[in-house]
Scaffold this motif. Sequence first.
Motif, short mmCIF file in Angstrom:
data_model
loop_
_atom_site.label_atom_id
_atom_site.label_comp_id
_atom_site.label_asym_id
_atom_site.label_seq_id
_atom_site.Cartn_x
_atom_site.Cartn_y
_atom_site.Cartn_z
N VAL A 120 0.85 -1.24 -0.01
CA VAL A 120 -0.02 0.02 -0.01
C VAL A 120 1.05 1.14 -0.02
O VAL A 120 1.47 1.61 1.17
N ASP A 121 0.90 1.80 -1.17
CA ASP A 121 1.84 3.06 -1.29
C ASP A 121 1.06 4.20 -0.80
O ASP A 121 -0.11 4.26 -0.79
N GLU A 122 1.85 5.45 -0.51
CA GLU A 122 1.09 6.82 -0.17
C GLU A 122 0.11 6.32 0.84
O GLU A 122 -1.06 6.96 0.94
N VAL A 123 0.69 5.79 2.06
CA VAL A 123 -0.28 5.54 2.88
C VAL A 123 -0.56 6.52 3.82
O VAL A 123 -1.68 6.51 4.73
N SER A 124 0.13 7.75 3.65
CA SER A 124 -0.25 9.13 4.37
C SER A 124 -1.87 9.32 4.06
O SER A 124 -2.64 10.09 4.92
N MET A 125 -2.32 8.88 2.90
CA MET A 125 -3.56 9.70 2.50
C MET A 125 -4.62 8.46 2.63
O MET A 125 -5.80 8.74 2.29
N LEU A 126 -4.13 7.41 3.22
CA LEU A 126 -5.05 6.05 3.33
C LEU A 126 -6.03 6.51 4.61
O LEU A 126 -5.45 6.51 5.65
N ARG A 127 -7.47 6.43 4.31
CA ARG A 127 -8.26 6.55 5.80
C ARG A 127 -8.40 5.27 6.47
O ARG A 127 -8.37 4.23 5.80
N ALA A 128 -8.72 5.34 7.78
CA ALA A 128 -8.53 4.16 8.48
C ALA A 128 -9.77 3.36 8.05
O ALA A 128 -9.69 2.14 7.87
N ASP A 129 -11.09 4.01 7.73
CA ASP A 129 -12.20 3.12 7.40
C ASP A 129 -12.00 2.33 6.01
O ASP A 129 -12.49 1.20 5.83
N TYR A 182 -5.98 8.35 10.38
CA TYR A 182 -4.99 7.94 9.70
C TYR A 182 -4.99 6.46 9.63
O TYR A 182 -5.83 5.65 10.38
N PHE A 183 -4.19 5.93 8.76
CA PHE A 183 -4.35 4.23 8.69
C PHE A 183 -4.06 3.68 9.87
O PHE A 183 -4.71 2.67 10.40
N PHE A 184 -3.20 4.19 10.87
CA PHE A 184 -2.95 3.34 12.05
C PHE A 184 -4.27 3.58 13.07
O PHE A 184 -3.87 2.88 14.05
N ASN A 185 -5.01 4.19 12.73
CA ASN A 185 -6.35 4.47 13.62
C ASN A 185 -7.22 3.30 13.23
O ASN A 185 -8.10 3.07 13.97
N ALA A 186 -7.13 2.49 12.04
CA ALA A 186 -7.73 1.38 11.85
C ALA A 186 -8.05 0.17 12.77
O ALA A 186 -6.90 0.08 13.29
N HIS A 187 -9.14 -0.49 12.81
CA HIS A 187 -9.21 -1.16 13.87
C HIS A 187 -8.22 -2.43 13.62
O HIS A 187 -7.70 -3.06 14.68
N VAL A 188 -8.03 -2.97 12.45
CA VAL A 188 -7.19 -4.09 12.15
C VAL A 188 -5.80 -3.49 12.52
O VAL A 188 -4.92 -4.59 12.97
N VAL A 189 -5.31 -2.54 12.37
CA VAL A 189 -3.94 -2.00 12.72
C VAL A 189 -3.97 -1.98 14.14
O VAL A 189 -2.83 -2.35 14.78
#
Length: 757
Positions: A120-129, A182-189
């Motif tokens: 997953v590239d450019e993960v700064s733009m990836l939303r948690a949901d 942010y991606f690190f707020n995702a439940h899976v992370v």
Amino acid sequence: MNHLSAEAQYVLKFINQTNKPVFLTGKAGTGKTTLLKEIIATTHKNTAVVAPTGIAALNAGGVTIHSLFQLPFAAFIPDYKPVNLISGSQKFESRFTLGRHFMMNRTKKAVIQNLELLVVDEVSMLRADVLDAMDFMLQKVRKNNQPFGGCQVLFIGDLLQLPPIVKQEEWIELQHYYSGMYFFNAHVVQKHKPLYIELNKIFRQNDAQFISLLNHLRNNSITQQHLDFLKDYVQPEFDLKKNPGYITLTTHNSKADRINEGALQELNSKSYFYNAEIIGDFPDKIFPIEPSLELKVGAQIMFIKNDISHEKKFFNGKMGVIKSLSDKEIIVLFPEENKTIEVDLYSWENIKYSVDENTKEIKEEVIGTFTHYPIKLAWAITVHKSQGLTFDKAALDVSQVFAPGQAYVALSRLRGLNGLILLSPLNLNGISSDQSVLQYATHKATPEVLEETLTIETRNYLLEIFIKTFDFKQLIQEWRNFQFSFKDELPNSTKNKQKIWATTQAESLFQLLEPSSKFALQLKKIFNQEQVDFVFLKERCNAAYHYFFKTIDFVEDELLLKIEEIKRKKKMKVLYDELQALEAIQLKTLLDLKKALLLLDALLEKKEITKEILHSDEIKYFKINKLVTIANRFKSENSSLLEDEDDASYYDAPQKKEKKDKKSTLETTFELWKQNKTIYQIAEIRKLSAGTIFSHFTKLLEADLLRLEDIISDEKIQELTEAFNGYTNEPLGEIKEKYGDQFSWDELRLFKASLKK
């Protein structure tokens, strides 16, 4: 691998030796993109690259997240709410609605089922949901409840650059489920934390003072002292017209467009227009640049790609000035080097992933190309679009930054302070970084943690690989499901006639269940020792291989033989598809057994586990050779069914040509030329314009891989020789204007290329 930094080497080892999720980050200019290319080139794992936006996916050589996982453009609620939620104009999806309403085609399912590494590239733009939606789809399609469906995930990006975008009406609902976006707020992370690895060596800048300033800006620790230091670079009255070579970095598209259009109109020279050639499937939302390019002599431009030739005449972000123009020729001057070059066309590829039916490897297929000159007007550019670019000189207009990290992105585009101009003072209130990001950055792994984790995770991964290889529960369950499907068949239906055959094959596989479970216990015992005895492990795995392979291979033959029979019978499409699905998992089981032996050899010889190590011709041609054998056997046993070979199959799709290992674009063109394809045939095969293929041939001539007489007639070469008499590298447009239609642009370029040899 020795040319890589210690951190980069760890990343490669974690990718190839473990199943641990990894977050790869680093400041601007630390080589994240270069490392990604190295990973793709060397990993033995089935890999797909995704990104949050079309442009980011195009630049990374992958596809969008929404495309691969077939996600709707809606916010995702990580809950089992039974209906779509609609708040104003905003639509929401949940696990319930995704699982119930969204169907995925067989090709995408096969890719996700065979996926071993998701980048997953450019993960700064990836939303948690969105990440939680990806996790849900991976688990559902792969029928695996582990995080990400058991697939390893590599996240790449700099969280202190551009953040994810969330509308207010989305956040009103999502804040009940997430502390941030942010991606690190995702439940899976949160439940399955990736290893945090940061690249530290900066390649873009070497000015220690500038690097220190960028680090403080990045970490939200900039002080009044830093601001006072930057005051020396503030020049509100800086005249860009009197200082060519500077590009303005601003925060809004409209302002950048206005600056570029105004500067172009002020030039008194003639306008030339160049249009992109779009072939196949290439949606406008992923166009890398505007499809229509207006240029004038004197226009300031920049390159938006690196030069892929060995000459490396330009890089992504290099500035130049248009020296001369004609309908088919653009000459750019680099004033500080007093050097001119002709701009070649560049082709961007839109790809899709599929699975090779013979090897079960994920492969790329080019479905469309966008061919254009890789340049754009460069009096101004937005901070957002400057990501990935490198400038020697820039004037920064960042007084109105509207997102954390924008000021850092803007300054970090520069190589050093001597090329910096600030059109207004930096505003401390506008450059703060998100505190949650700074807090997450404290999770960075130390060298000691990396080494310890690598040892543990490598052992876990190897045990997991061998247990999974010799665990046939999923294969047996698929046969059980197939057997169960006969329950609803009428006694004299065409499918029901295959029931005894199906039961016979299934029963032979059922016999493997108990011994495979016992072997799993043996494997666990071997790996529970303080030091794994790889010699003993290989001995036991070899014995297990020969015991299990014989039965599974026999069933594979029977299955292929049955498919050969069924595909010749009408009204059997459902059964045919069921048999094909069984064969896919049957084949993968056999190939995984063969790969396990190669892995054991590598471990015993203490070799790095790479793509080269775990691939062999035996694996590559295993199914192809088997199909030949089965076809011959079928012919000898069923001659009565082969009277009309025109009706050999009612269901098989036309066979696609075997995908070769990925070569450079020039190598691919050259290979096709050696197969006696014409330039126009090559263009059609490669979904490229003939002009692009001609440009490949100019490079092949320069590299001494071709002779001019291979392409152009002796008579035409003689005419060109006379036309180029006294030529001193002036623009070809002058010769074209003099001789008109006597020579095509392609002939002129080819002849010019031959002069460089």
